[in-house]
Design a protein around this motif. Structure first.
Motif, short mmCIF file in Angstrom:
data_model
loop_
_atom_site.label_atom_id
_atom_site.label_comp_id
_atom_site.label_asym_id
_atom_site.label_seq_id
_atom_site.Cartn_x
_atom_site.Cartn_y
_atom_site.Cartn_z
N ASP A 279 47.53 5.20 47.29
CA ASP A 279 48.23 3.94 47.55
C ASP A 279 48.40 3.69 49.04
N SER A 280 48.78 4.71 49.78
CA SER A 280 48.98 4.54 51.22
C SER A 280 47.66 4.26 51.93
N ARG A 281 46.58 4.83 51.45
CA ARG A 281 45.27 4.57 52.04
C ARG A 281 44.84 3.13 51.78
N ILE A 282 45.13 2.62 50.59
CA ILE A 282 44.84 1.22 50.29
C ILE A 282 45.65 0.31 51.21
N GLN A 283 46.91 0.65 51.43
CA GLN A 283 47.77 -0.15 52.31
C GLN A 283 47.22 -0.20 53.73
N ALA A 284 46.72 0.91 54.23
CA ALA A 284 46.16 0.94 55.58
C ALA A 284 44.91 0.06 55.67
N LEU A 285 44.07 0.11 54.64
CA LEU A 285 42.88 -0.75 54.61
C LEU A 285 43.27 -2.21 54.48
N ALA A 286 44.31 -2.49 53.69
CA ALA A 286 44.76 -3.87 53.49
C ALA A 286 45.25 -4.47 54.80
N ALA A 287 45.87 -3.66 55.64
CA ALA A 287 46.34 -4.15 56.93
C ALA A 287 45.15 -4.57 57.80
N ALA A 288 44.05 -3.83 57.72
CA ALA A 288 42.85 -4.16 58.49
C ALA A 288 42.15 -5.39 57.92
N ALA A 289 42.29 -5.60 56.61
CA ALA A 289 41.59 -6.71 55.94
C ALA A 289 42.33 -8.04 56.05
N GLU A 290 43.58 -8.00 56.38
CA GLU A 290 44.42 -9.21 56.34
C GLU A 290 43.83 -10.33 57.21
N GLY A 291 43.66 -11.49 56.58
CA GLY A 291 43.17 -12.66 57.29
C GLY A 291 41.66 -12.73 57.44
N HIS A 292 40.92 -11.80 56.86
CA HIS A 292 39.47 -11.78 57.01
C HIS A 292 38.76 -12.17 55.72
N THR A 293 37.64 -12.88 55.88
CA THR A 293 36.80 -13.25 54.74
C THR A 293 35.66 -12.25 54.60
N ALA A 294 35.08 -12.22 53.40
CA ALA A 294 33.98 -11.29 53.17
C ALA A 294 33.07 -11.80 52.07
N ILE A 295 31.84 -11.35 52.14
CA ILE A 295 30.91 -11.45 51.01
C ILE A 295 30.60 -10.02 50.60
N VAL A 296 30.71 -9.75 49.29
CA VAL A 296 30.43 -8.43 48.74
C VAL A 296 29.21 -8.55 47.84
N GLY A 297 28.27 -7.66 48.00
CA GLY A 297 27.08 -7.77 47.17
C GLY A 297 26.30 -6.49 47.07
#
Length: 342
Positions: free
Chosen positions: A199-217
């Protein structure tokens, strides 16, 4: 003998008897049973507590619906047709010596279960029913690719069919499935420790992802297919939190995604592009590497490329064939952390 001497002898005898009694009460006689009543009761309770012959769990049936299933407790002969389940069994420390048959896998960390002593049961997409029957399993584990074979396999042994629920989330699904599998062995207490830190690792990644768009494929057969938040790699958009702009939320992309043109990628111009190499995951002979396909003139014009934000998932076989396992989850998060938090 005078009266005074008789009284002295009698008194001495009484004192001797009293000392013997005290010695017995204080454990002076080693032949006495010195166990306390509470320890005797505890021993009796342990002896009277019987190991169950079976447990009832909730897994999926042939229609992919949740259903109760009676499974032998502490199964000794296990048939594996799902790598996420083998991953969890391995993490719990109960797979060794019990896996009598397994589907083939290229995953390095599960190679100890691919040997001459373990029956080859086919693949995670197509089971060899005769081989499954021949290994006489107490229980069979399958994933979604073999849902259509559920009834046939159930004629051999109870079939535990577990899956990742993208709405619940990958982390929560892994924990739930791990608890289900652990309950077959009375090891539920181990799950908290095994899941610690995710859970804490997801939170750290979520902080880096905040406000960013992505395409996943994923790249397959020379094409780029976009994925939504409803299937493979959903952890990137749903839990880590990148705004997935590759597909409409109502479009089903859970299997292999929807083929997209590179002009589409340029039009969307995401901050990040996450790429899973399916051909590498399934070891397709002669296939182009994902990087060779993605880094074309069009994609090289996107902000994602210019800013070094094309993320090639380093362990595609884990993402593609073992998502839902404990070790797999650790590896998947490492793939993201090494690029996003490094």
């Amino acid at each position: 003998m005078n009266m005074k001497k008789m009284l002295s002898l009698a008194l001495a005898g009484v004192m001797a008897l009293s000392l013997m009694a005290c010695s017995a009460q204080n454990g002076g006689d080693s032949s006495e049973n010195t166990s306390s009543p509470s320890s005797i009761q505890s021993s009796e309770e342990t002896q009277n507590k019987e190991t169950p012959e079976s447990v009832t769990i909730t897994s999926l049936n042939a229609n992919k619906e949740a259903a109760e299933l009676e499974v032998p407790y502490d199964p000794q002969r296990i048939a594996i047709l799902d790598m996420a389940s083998l991953d969890i069994l391995d993490a719990l420390g109960v797979a060794g010596g019990r896996v009598v048959g397994s589907a083939d896998t290229s995953l390095d960390y599960l190679q100890s279960y691919i040997n001459d002593e373990v029956e080859n049961l086919g693949t995670i997409k197509e089971a060899d029913l005769e081989a499954v029957m021949a290994c006489e399993p107490d229980v069979i584990f399958i994933g979604g690719r073999l849902a259509s074979s559920y009834d046939s396999l159930s004629e051999i042994a109870p079939v535990v069919y577990l899956a990742t629920d993208t709405e619940t989330g990958v982390v929560a699904s892994v924990e739930k499935n791990a608890r289900t599998i652990a309950s077959l062995f009375g090891l539920e207490d181990q799950v908290d420790q095994l899941m610690g830190g995710f859970d804490s690792r997801i939170q750290a990644l979520a902080a880096a992802a905040e406000g960013h768009t992505a395409i996943v494929g994923l790249v397959t057969s020379g094409s780029f297919n976009v994925l939504g938040n409803d299937g493979r790699c959903s952890i990137i958009g749903r839990e880590v939190g990148y705004e997935n702009i590759g597909v409409d939320a109502e479009i089903d992309t859970s299997t292999h995604g929807n083929e997209a043109s590179f002009e589409f990628v340029v039009e969307k111009n995401p901050d990040y592009i996450f790429v899973m190499d399916r051909d590498a995951a399934i070891q397709t002979d002669g296939a182009q590497l994902a990087q060779e396909i993605m880094e074309n003139e069009l994609v090289m014009g996107t902000d994602a490329y210019k800013n070094g934000n094309i993320v090639y998932l380093a362990h595609p076989a884990v993402w593609y064939t073992a998502e839902g396992g404990i070790t797999a989850l650790d590896i998947m998060l490492q793939d993201l952390e090494s690029k996003l938090l490094g």
